[in-house]
Design a protein around this motif. Structure first.
Motif, short mmCIF file in Angstrom:
data_model
loop_
_atom_site.label_atom_id
_atom_site.label_comp_id
_atom_site.label_asym_id
_atom_site.label_seq_id
_atom_site.Cartn_x
_atom_site.Cartn_y
_atom_site.Cartn_z
N UNK A 95 0.81 -1.30 -0.14
CA UNK A 95 0.38 0.30 -0.41
C UNK A 95 0.96 0.91 -0.25
N UNK A 96 2.30 1.39 0.65
CA UNK A 96 3.14 2.26 0.44
C UNK A 96 3.14 2.96 -0.72
N UNK A 97 3.19 1.88 -0.94
CA UNK A 97 3.89 1.91 -3.51
C UNK A 97 2.51 2.72 -3.83
N UNK A 98 1.68 3.22 -3.46
CA UNK A 98 0.28 4.08 -4.42
C UNK A 98 0.34 5.35 -3.56
N UNK A 99 0.92 5.75 -4.84
CA UNK A 99 0.73 7.45 -4.02
C UNK A 99 -0.51 8.25 -3.66
N UNK A 100 -1.77 7.41 -3.81
CA UNK A 100 -2.44 8.22 -3.04
C UNK A 100 -2.85 7.62 -2.09
N UNK A 101 -2.09 7.41 -1.04
CA UNK A 101 -1.88 7.05 -0.22
C UNK A 101 -0.58 8.18 0.82
N UNK A 102 0.24 8.55 0.08
CA UNK A 102 1.15 9.26 0.15
C UNK A 102 1.84 9.05 1.84
N UNK A 103 2.57 7.54 1.12
CA UNK A 103 3.12 6.71 2.76
C UNK A 103 4.55 6.85 1.73
N UNK A 104 5.56 6.40 3.15
CA UNK A 104 7.13 6.49 2.65
C UNK A 104 7.11 5.13 2.41
N UNK A 105 8.08 4.86 1.62
CA UNK A 105 8.31 3.62 1.58
C UNK A 105 9.41 3.09 2.92
N UNK A 106 9.64 1.69 3.87
CA UNK A 106 10.02 1.61 4.18
C UNK A 106 11.54 1.55 4.27
N UNK A 107 11.86 1.60 2.83
CA UNK A 107 13.42 1.67 2.41
C UNK A 107 13.98 3.14 3.26
N UNK A 108 12.65 3.97 3.03
CA UNK A 108 12.99 5.72 3.10
C UNK A 108 13.59 5.61 4.82
N UNK A 109 14.55 5.86 5.45
CA UNK A 109 14.47 5.98 6.55
C UNK A 109 15.57 7.33 7.48
N UNK A 110 14.14 8.23 7.71
CA UNK A 110 15.55 9.52 8.47
C UNK A 110 16.30 9.03 9.62
N UNK A 111 17.05 9.08 10.24
CA UNK A 111 17.42 8.93 11.18
C UNK A 111 18.45 9.60 11.74
N UNK A 112 18.56 10.68 12.95
CA UNK A 112 19.03 11.66 13.06
C UNK A 112 19.25 12.39 12.08
N UNK A 113 18.56 12.61 11.45
CA UNK A 113 18.48 13.98 10.33
C UNK A 113 19.20 15.13 10.52
N UNK A 114 18.27 15.48 11.84
CA UNK A 114 18.22 16.67 12.17
C UNK A 114 18.63 16.61 14.26
N UNK A 115 20.05 16.29 14.20
CA UNK A 115 20.06 16.32 15.48
C UNK A 115 20.46 17.08 16.44
N UNK A 116 21.03 18.76 15.91
CA UNK A 116 20.19 20.19 16.71
C UNK A 116 18.77 20.12 17.09
N UNK A 117 18.10 19.33 16.47
CA UNK A 117 16.23 20.05 16.85
C UNK A 117 16.28 19.17 18.15
N UNK A 118 16.14 17.76 18.26
CA UNK A 118 16.17 16.80 18.95
C UNK A 118 16.25 17.89 20.60
N UNK A 119 17.29 18.81 20.57
CA UNK A 119 18.23 19.15 21.79
C UNK A 119 17.18 20.41 22.13
#
Length: 846
Positions: A555-579
Motif C-alpha cells: 500500500x505504501x507504494x501507491x502514491x494516493x495514500x502519501x506513505x513513505x516506503x520502508x526503505x526511506x529511513x530518516x535517522x538523526x537527520x536533524x540532531x540539533x533539533x532534538x536538543x
C-alpha cells in the motif's frame, strides 16, 4: 428518586451485586498477577536489548495542557430532581472532566461544582430519535416511541444528550444549530480523550491490565473488540462486572417496575446508575489491593529476572518452538482460507478515511501558518508573531478547529466484516485514529514553536516572514515522514485487532487441550515469567504478521495514500533539533507581551483579590482557555446566567423567573432598536454582558455604561475613557482563549438591577457617545496599538465568520455610535490615525 432505588435495590439484591463483583475481581486478580510478572519481564528485556523502529522527526511536548483549560460556557440542562430545565455553566479543565455549576458567578467564586461528568463510555447524541433508539434497548420488550416520553420534553430543537449503557444520562440543549455543532465538537473531544485508554507510558501495569481483561473475556467466549474498554481501571472493571450482572439484575427487577412506559424506563435508568456507582466503588478498592500486592513483589521479581535473564530467554524459545510445531500448521491453513482474502479489502477501508484525516491535519496546520505569515507582512513585529503563536500553540486541543480532521474518519465502515471477525463497531478504530491525529498536530505545532523561537532570538525583525517560511518547510517535511510512520503502525495494529481474536477463537478449541503439557517443559523458577497461553497467542500473531506487513508495504507504494516506503529511513537527520525537545513550552504572551499582561493581571488581581484568595486561586484565574466562549449570532442573552425560563417553551414551569423576565423584556425593547445598526460590531463587553456569551452589540454596551452612570455620577467620564482599554484587553485575551480572566471585572450574578439603573433612551445614549468618542479614542489607541490588518480571514477558534476577531472593529467599540457594517465598509478599513475622523463622519451622517 431515592424511594425508587431503595425499594428495588434492597439488601438481598445488593448482596447479589457484591457477590458477583467479588467473583469477577477474584478471577481478574488471579490473571493480573500472572500477567504482571510477564509484563515486568518484557519491560526489563526491552530495556536491556532495546527496540528498533523509525526514529520520530517531530518533537513531543511533555505536558501539553499545562495551565490550560479547554472550554467554558453556558447551556440548558434537564434536571431529574424537579423535571425542569435550568441554565448551567460548564467548565472543562485539562482533565477533560466536565464540571457544571449553577452560574458563572459560582465558578468564579471557586465554589464546588454541582456535579462532574467523566465522559468515558458515553456517546454524544444530537436528536431524540437517536436517544430513544438506544434507550428502548435498556428494557427488552419495552419499546419507546418518538414523542412518548413526557419526562424528557426537549426545550429547544437542538438537544445534546450524553448516553451511557450503565451510568446516568445527561440532557442539555442550546438555542441554535451552529451552537449545537460547536458544543458537539467540545463534548465529543471530552469523550474521545476519556476513551483513549490507559497510559502507554506505564510499561508494566498497562499491558498487564489489558491482557488480564482480554483473557478474562476470552474465557467467557468474548473474543472480539470491546467498546467499553475505556476509562480508568475501576471504570473498565465496572463495565466488566456490569456486562455479566446487569442482565441477571434486569430479570429480577424489570417485572416489578410499575407505571407508564416512560416511568419504567426512567426508573430503570436510575437503578442502573445506582448499581454502576456501587460496583465502581467496590472494584476500585479491590483493584488497589491487587495492585499493591503486585507492586510489593516487584523488586524481588525484577531481581530474579535480571539474574536469570539468559536462562529465561533460552527456556522460552525452546517452549515456543515446541508450540509452534503444533499450532503453526493449523494457523497457516486458517490464514489461507479465512484471512488472506480479506486483508486488502479491510486495509483499503481503513486507509481511505485515515489518509484523508491526516491530510486534513496537514492542511489545517498549513493554513494557520499561512494566515500568520500574511498578518506578519502587514506589521512585522515579534509581538505580532507572538500573538498568533499564542493561539496556534494549542491548535491540536481546539476541538472546533480540529473537527474537520476528525470528521474524515467518521465514514469508516466495516460492514460485512463485523460479524465475520466479531468486530462490535468501528468506533474503536475511529477514536484511535482521531487521537493519533491530535498527537501529530501537537507534535508539529510544538516543533514549529521551538524552531521559530530559536530563530526569533537570533534574527532581526526584517527577516520574520522568511524565518516563518523556513521553519514551516522544515516542520512540514518532518510531519509527512512521521505521519507516514504513525499511519502504517496504526494499520498494522488495527488489522491485528481484527484478525487475532478471530484466529484465537477458531484455534482455541483444537489447541487448548494440548497446551498444558508444554508447561512441564518450563523450570519452576521461570514459570512466573513464561506462560504457555501467552506463547500460544504470540505464535498466532507471528503467523499473520508477515501477511499484514507485506500488505502495508504494498500500500505504501501507491502514491494516493502519501506513505513513505520502508526503505526511506530518516535517522538523526536533524540532531540539533532534538536538543530543543528538552525545553519547556514557550509562553509567547509572557515573553513578548509580558509587560502588558503583567499590568492587566495586576489590575485584575487588585479588583478581585479583596476577598483574600491564595496563590492557587490566582493561578486558576490566569489559566488560559483553548476554546473561546461559544456564542453564535442571534442567540438570546442569558441574564445573570441563573435559573431562567427556557426560550420558546411555554409549558415548562420555572421558579423565581418573574423579576428576570420583566428585566429581560424591558431590555429587549431598547436592544431591538439598536440591533439592526450594530449587528456586526462586537466590541468590548460590559461587566454584565461579558458574563454572558459575547454576542452583544455596542448599543447594549453603551446602555450598561449609562446605567452605571446613574449610580456612580462623576465616575462616568473615567469609565468611558477606559472603555477602549478594556476592549483591547478583552480582544487580546479572547483571541488567546483566556476567557477565564475576562470574568474578573464582572459583578456577581445575584446582584439585582434597581429601577434607578435602567438604561437610558437610545437617543440620549447616541448623543453622549458622539460627544465622548473623539476625546477618548486617541488616548486609547496610543496606549494600545491595533493589531495588523487581517487579509487572510484569520478567525477566532469559535466565532463564525470572524465577526468578533476582525481587528478593524477594535477602534473604540464601546464608545462609537452603532452603525450598519454593510452600509459603511470604509469604516472597517480605517487606520488608527484616521479613526477619530471616521467616527466623526459617522456620527454626523446619523
Amino acid at each position: 428518586m431515592g424511594d425508587v432505588i431503595s425499594s428495588h435495590l434492597d439488601e438481598a439484591k445488593r448482596e447479589i451485586i457484591t457477590a458477583r463483583t467479588r467473583e469477577v475481581m477474584v478471577e481478574f486478580g488471579r490473571l493480573y498477577e500472572k500477567q504482571y510478572a510477564v509484563a515486568l519481564f518484557n519491560k526489563v528485556r526491552f530495556d536491556i536489548e532495546g527496540g528498533g523502529g523509525p526514529q520520530p522527526q517531530l518533537l513531543h511536548r511533555k505536558i501539553p495542557l499545562e495551565n490550560k483549560a479547554i472550554f467554558s460556557g453556558s447551556l440548558f440542562q434537564y434536571l431529574e430532581e424537579n423535571k425542569k430545565w435550568r441554565n448551567r455553566f460548564l467548565f472543562v479543565p485539562d482533565s477533560y472532566n466536565i464540571n457544571y455549576y449553577d452560574s458563572k458567578a459560582a465558578h468564579d467564586r471557586h465554589l464546588h461544582p454541582k456535579g462532574t461528568i467523566n465522559c468515558a463510555g458515553y456517546k454524544v447524541l444530537t436528536s431524540m430519535e437517536q436517544y430513544l433508539d438506544l434507550f428502548s434497548n435498556s428494557l427488552p420488550g419495552i419499546k419507546a416511541k418518538v414523542g412518548s416520553s413526557p419526562f424528557l420534553k426537549c426545550a429547544t430543537q437542538f438537544p445534546l444528550i450524553l448516553w451511557h449503557p450503565y451510568a446516568r444520562h445527561y440532557y442539555f440543549c442550546v438555542v441554535t444549530e451552529k451552537e449545537q455543532q460547536k458544543w458537539l465538537a467540545v463534548l465529543q473531544d471530552c469523550v474521545r480523550h476519556a476513551n483513549d485508554g490507559l497510559s502507554e507510558e506505564n510499561k508494566v501495569q498497562t499491558p498487564a491490565f489489558t491482557d488480564a481483561v482480554r483473557l478474562y473475556r476470552q474465557a467467557k467466549g468474548h473474543y472480539g473488540t470491546w467498546d467499553m474498554m475505556c476509562g480508568i481501571p475501576s471504570q473498565i472493571l465496572s463495565n466488566l462486572v456490569m456486562e455479566e450482572a446487569l442482565p441477571e439484575l434486569r430479570e429480577l427487577i424489570s417485572p416489578r417496575l410499575k407505571g407508564k412506559l416512560h416511568e419504567r424506563q426512567r426508573n430503570w435508568m436510575l437503578i442502573s446508575d445506582a448499581v454502576y456507582s456501587l460496583v465502581q466503588g467496590q472494584c476500585q478498592a479491590q483493584y488497589e489491593a491487587v495492585l499493591q500486592k503486585c507492586e510489593a513483589a516487584c523488586s524481588s521479581l525484577e531481581a530474579s529476572i535480571r539474574t536469570d535473564m539468559d536462562q529465561i530467554i533460552t527456556s522460552k524459545e525452546h517452549v515456543t518452538n515446541k508450540i509452534r510445531e503444533v499450532v503453526l500448521p493449523k494457523a497457516e491453513k486458517l490464514l489461507k482460507v479465512s484471512i488472506q482474502p480479506y486483508i486488502s479489502s479491510i486495509l483499503d477501508a481503513l486507509m481511505e478515511p485515515t489518509s484523508r484525516g491526516f491530510s486534513e491535519v496537514r492542511n489545517v496546520f498549513f493554513r494557520e501558518l499561512v494566515d500568520m505569515s500574511k498578518n506578519t507582512l502587514n506589521e512585522g513585529t515579534k509581538e505580532t508573531v507572538a500573538q498568533h503563536m499564542d493561539k496556534i500553540s494549542m491548535l491540536a486541543f481546539h476541538p472546533v478547529k480540529m473537527q474537520s480532521c476528525y470528521e474524515k474518519m467518521e465514514p469508516l465502515s466495516l460492514e460485512g466484516l463485523q460479524q465475520r471477525f466479531d468486530v462490535s463497531s468501528p468506533s474503536v478504530f475511529v477514536q484511535r485514529a482521531q487521537i493519533l491525529m491530535r498527537e501529530q498536530m501537537d507534535h508539529a505545532v510544538y516543533t514549529f514553536e521551538q524552531i521559530l523561537h530559536q530563530s526569533l532570538e537570533s534574527q532581526c525583525t526584517e527577516e520574520l516572514c522568511k524565518s516563518i517560511q523556513r521553519c514551516q518547510d522544515r516542520v512540514i517535511k518532518k510531519f509527512d515522514y512521521d505521519s507516514s510512520t504513525v499511519r502504517k503502525r496504526f494499520f498494522r495494529e488495527a488489522l491485528l485487532q481484527i484478525f487475532i481474536p478471530y484466529m484465537l477463537k477458531q484455534l482455541s478449541p483444537s489447541c487448548a487441550s494440548e497446551l498444558p503439557r508444554f508447561q512441564e517443559l518450563i523450570f519452576e523458577d521461570f514459570s512466573r515469567f513464561i506462560l504457555v497461553e501467552n506463547i500460544f497467542e504470540e505464535v498466532v500473531l507471528h503467523s499473520v504478521m508477515k501477511d499484514i506487513t507485506m500488505a502495508v508495504k504494498e500500500a505504501a507504494v501507491q502514491r494516493r495514500h502519501n506513505l513513505y516506503r520502508d526503505s526511506i529511513v530518516l535517522s538523526n537527520s536533524d540532531p540539533s533539533l532534538h536538543l530543543l525537545g528538552e525545553n519547556p513550552s514557550i509562553d509567547w504572551a509572557g515573553e513578548y507581551g509580558g509587560a502588558q499582561e503583567e499590568v492587566d493581571g495586576a489590575g485584575k488581581d487588585t479588583e478581585c483579590g479583596s476577598e483574600g484568595e491564595g496563590g492557587a486561586a490566582q493561578k486558576r484565574r490566569r489559566m488560559k482557555q483553548v476554546v473561546s466562549m461559544i456564542q453564535v449570532e442571534g442567540s438570546p442573552v442569558l441574564p445573570n446566567e441563573s435559573c431562567m425560563e427556557v426560550p420558546s417553551v411555554n409549558d415548562i414551569p420555572e421558579e423565581d423567573g418573574g423579576e428576570e423576565e420583566e428585566e429581560e423584556k424591558d431590555g429587549e425593547g431598547e436592544e431591538n432598536s439598536d440591533d439592526k445598526a450594530s449587528a456586526d460590531q462586537n466590541g468590548s463587553a460590559s461587566p454584565r454582558a461579558s458574563e454572558n456569551p459575547p454576542d452583544l452589540s455596542n448599543g447594549s454596551v453603551l446602555k450598561e455604561e449609562e446605567a452605571k452612570s446613574e449610580e456612580q455620577g462623576k465616575e462616568v467620564p473615567q469609565k468611558v475613557e477606559s472603555a477602549p482599554e478594556s476592549a483591547s484587553v478583552v480582544e487580546e485575551k479572547g483571541k488567546g482563549g483566556d476567557n477565564l480572566s475576562m470574568v474578573e471585572e464582572q459583578p456577581h450574578s445575584d446582584q439585582e438591577v434597581s429601577e434607578e439603573t435602567l438604561p437610558l433612551p437610545p437617543e440620549e445614549i447616541l448623543s453622549r457617545a458622539t460627544e465622548t468618542a473623539p476625546e477618548s479614542l486617541p488616548e486609547a489607541t496610543s496606549d494600545f496599538p491595533l493589531p495588523p490588518h487581517d487579509d487572510s480571514g484569520f478567525q477566532s477558534p469559535t466565532n463564525e465568520g470572524g465577526e468578533a476577531e476582525n481587528d478593524e472593529e477594535d477602534v473604540a467599540p464601546s464608545t462609537a455610535a452603532p452603525q450598519p457594517s454593510e452600509e459603511h465598509p470604509e469604516v472597517r478599513k480605517t487606520s488608527v490615525a484616521a479613526a477619530p475622523e471616521a467616527e466623526t463622519k459617522t456620527s454626523d451622517s446619523e
